[in-house]
Design a protein around this motif. Structure first.
Motif, PDB file in Angstrom:
ATOM      1  N   GLU A  97       0.829  -1.209   0.000  1.00  0.00           N
ATOM      2  CA  GLU A  97       0.000   0.000   0.000  1.00  0.00           C
ATOM      3  C   GLU A  97       0.862   1.257   0.000  1.00  0.00           C
ATOM      4  N   MET A  98       1.947   1.241   0.781  1.00  0.00           N
ATOM      5  CA  MET A  98       2.818   2.414   0.877  1.00  0.00           C
ATOM      6  C   MET A  98       3.599   2.657  -0.405  1.00  0.00           C
ATOM      7  N   THR A  99       3.963   1.595  -1.104  1.00  0.00           N
ATOM      8  CA  THR A  99       4.841   1.728  -2.272  1.00  0.00           C
ATOM      9  C   THR A  99       4.096   1.732  -3.597  1.00  0.00           C
ATOM     10  N   ASN A 100       2.795   1.704  -3.565  1.00  0.00           N
ATOM     11  CA  ASN A 100       2.007   1.676  -4.790  1.00  0.00           C
ATOM     12  C   ASN A 100       1.865   3.089  -5.360  1.00  0.00           C
ATOM     13  N   PRO A 101       2.379   3.350  -6.564  1.00  0.00           N
ATOM     14  CA  PRO A 101       2.289   4.705  -7.125  1.00  0.00           C
ATOM     15  C   PRO A 101       0.867   5.130  -7.481  1.00  0.00           C
ATOM     16  N   SER A 102      -0.054   4.195  -7.564  1.00  0.00           N
ATOM     17  CA  SER A 102      -1.425   4.570  -7.930  1.00  0.00           C
ATOM     18  C   SER A 102      -2.175   5.254  -6.789  1.00  0.00           C
ATOM     19  N   LYS A 103      -1.562   5.365  -5.622  1.00  0.00           N
ATOM     20  CA  LYS A 103      -2.221   6.026  -4.490  1.00  0.00           C
ATOM     21  C   LYS A 103      -2.290   7.541  -4.672  1.00  0.00           C
ATOM     22  N   TYR A 104      -1.525   8.073  -5.614  1.00  0.00           N
ATOM     23  CA  TYR A 104      -1.533   9.507  -5.861  1.00  0.00           C
ATOM     24  C   TYR A 104      -2.807   9.901  -6.610  1.00  0.00           C
ATOM     25  N   HIS A 105      -3.257  11.126  -6.383  1.00  0.00           N
ATOM     26  CA  HIS A 105      -4.452  11.612  -7.072  1.00  0.00           C
ATOM     27  C   HIS A 105      -4.212  11.662  -8.583  1.00  0.00           C
ATOM     28  N   HIS A 106      -3.067  12.171  -8.962  1.00  0.00           N
ATOM     29  CA  HIS A 106      -2.681  12.199 -10.371  1.00  0.00           C
ATOM     30  C   HIS A 106      -1.569  11.165 -10.523  1.00  0.00           C
ATOM     31  N   MET A 107      -1.821  10.165 -11.295  1.00  0.00           N
ATOM     32  CA  MET A 107      -0.855   9.090 -11.466  1.00  0.00           C
ATOM     33  C   MET A 107       0.447   9.657 -12.028  1.00  0.00           C
ATOM     34  N   PRO A 108       1.528   9.601 -11.229  1.00  0.00           N
ATOM     35  CA  PRO A 108       2.796  10.138 -11.720  1.00  0.00           C
ATOM     36  C   PRO A 108       3.385   9.259 -12.819  1.00  0.00           C
ATOM     37  N   THR A 109       4.146   9.887 -13.672  1.00  0.00           N
ATOM     38  CA  THR A 109       4.806   9.173 -14.754  1.00  0.00           C
ATOM     39  C   THR A 109       6.235   8.854 -14.346  1.00  0.00           C
ATOM     40  N   SER A 110       6.917   8.104 -15.174  1.00  0.00           N
ATOM     41  CA  SER A 110       8.318   7.794 -14.883  1.00  0.00           C
ATOM     42  C   SER A 110       9.150   9.075 -14.852  1.00  0.00           C
ATOM     43  N   THR A 111       8.790  10.042 -15.676  1.00  0.00           N
ATOM     44  CA  THR A 111       9.494  11.333 -15.682  1.00  0.00           C
ATOM     45  C   THR A 111       9.363  12.028 -14.338  1.00  0.00           C
ATOM     46  N   ASN A 112       8.170  11.964 -13.735  1.00  0.00           N
ATOM     47  CA  ASN A 112       7.982  12.558 -12.420  1.00  0.00           C
ATOM     48  C   ASN A 112       8.887  11.902 -11.378  1.00  0.00           C
ATOM     49  N   PHE A 113       9.005  10.579 -11.449  1.00  0.00           N
ATOM     50  CA  PHE A 113       9.857   9.884 -10.491  1.00  0.00           C
ATOM     51  C   PHE A 113      11.330  10.191 -10.730  1.00  0.00           C
ATOM     52  N   PHE A 114      11.733  10.351 -11.983  1.00  0.00           N
ATOM     53  CA  PHE A 114      13.116  10.735 -12.261  1.00  0.00           C
ATOM     54  C   PHE A 114      13.391  12.153 -11.747  1.00  0.00           C
ATOM     55  N   GLN A 115      12.424  13.035 -11.849  1.00  0.00           N
ATOM     56  CA  GLN A 115      12.588  14.386 -11.315  1.00  0.00           C
ATOM     57  C   GLN A 115      12.717  14.367  -9.794  1.00  0.00           C
ATOM     58  N   MET A 116      11.895  13.531  -9.143  1.00  0.00           N
ATOM     59  CA  MET A 116      12.001  13.418  -7.685  1.00  0.00           C
ATOM     60  C   MET A 116      13.347  12.816  -7.285  1.00  0.00           C
ATOM     61  N   ALA A 117      13.813  11.827  -8.037  1.00  0.00           N
ATOM     62  CA  ALA A 117      15.118  11.224  -7.765  1.00  0.00           C
ATOM     63  C   ALA A 117      16.229  12.250  -7.969  1.00  0.00           C
ATOM     64  N   GLN A 118      16.079  13.086  -8.979  1.00  0.00           N
ATOM     65  CA  GLN A 118      17.055  14.146  -9.242  1.00  0.00           C
ATOM     66  C   GLN A 118      17.166  15.072  -8.035  1.00  0.00           C
ATOM     67  N   GLN A 119      16.044  15.463  -7.473  1.00  0.00           N
ATOM     68  CA  GLN A 119      16.048  16.345  -6.301  1.00  0.00           C
ATOM     69  C   GLN A 119      16.712  15.666  -5.106  1.00  0.00           C
TER      70      GLN A 119
END
Length: 181
Positions: A97-119
């Motif tokens: 449940e904690m690690t499921n990306p679908s829990k977000y209101h707007h389903m993030p894309t791989s680009t969003n996760f790469f941006q978060m990793a960049q930060q």
């Protein structure tokens, strides 16, 4: 009398300045450790978010074995920690449940996760650079964080190829350099 008063005023001003300098130089002994913990946490978060980005963009090849189950791997890896009372172990269902990306209101894309990793890698890099009198390992980890920051920044911009990533553990045994062909 006037000279005595001026010299007394000068001495009080100098003592105030000296007290301020002494106060500034004093730092808590755990500041360095706190900075390091924050840096390691940011590195780990960066890898985690980059891995989710790789999975979502299908750049990470996952084995498809009939006898391999994620739940069993999870329970085996964390079974050693069941003897520790606090914090209580996380059940597998809660972990999913904690690690499921679908829990977000707007389903993030791989680009969003790469941006978060960049930060996260940038934060780790800055933290490792800010440590006073760094060891050789901290310097190496700062360079790894910087390189990984650049790689995931390129991935987030979409300028990298669709080849799967390679993880180079030659610089550090725990924190690899993410490389793309």
């Amino acid at each position: 009398m006037l000279q005595e008063k001026e010299s007394h005023t000068d001495q009080t001003q100098k003592s105030r300045i000296n007290r301020k300098k002494a106060k500034r130089k004093k730092s808590r002994p755990i500041d360095r450790e706190m900075t390091l913990v924050e840096a390691f946490q940011a590195m780990t978060c960066g890898y985690y978010k980059a891995m989710i980005g790789f999975k979502m963009s299908r750049k990470l090849i996952q084995p498809n074995c009939d006898f391999d189950q994620e739940r069993i791997r999870y329970e085996h890896r964390l079974s050693a920690f069941t003897v520790i009372m606090t914090p209580p172990p996380v059940q597998y269902e809660h972990f999913l449940e904690m690690t499921n990306p679908s829990k977000y209101h707007h389903m993030p894309t791989s680009t969003n996760f790469f941006q978060m990793a960049q930060q996260e890698f940038q934060m780790a890099w800055k933290r490792f650079e800010s440590v006073s009198s760094p060891t050789e390992e901290m310097t190496i980890l700062g360079k790894i964080a910087k390189r990984n920051h650049v790689v995931v920044k390129l991935l987030a911009s979409g300028k990298m190829s669709s080849n799967p990533p390679e993880f180079d553990f030659s610089s550090h045994s725990t924190y690899p350099i993410i490389k793309l062909k």
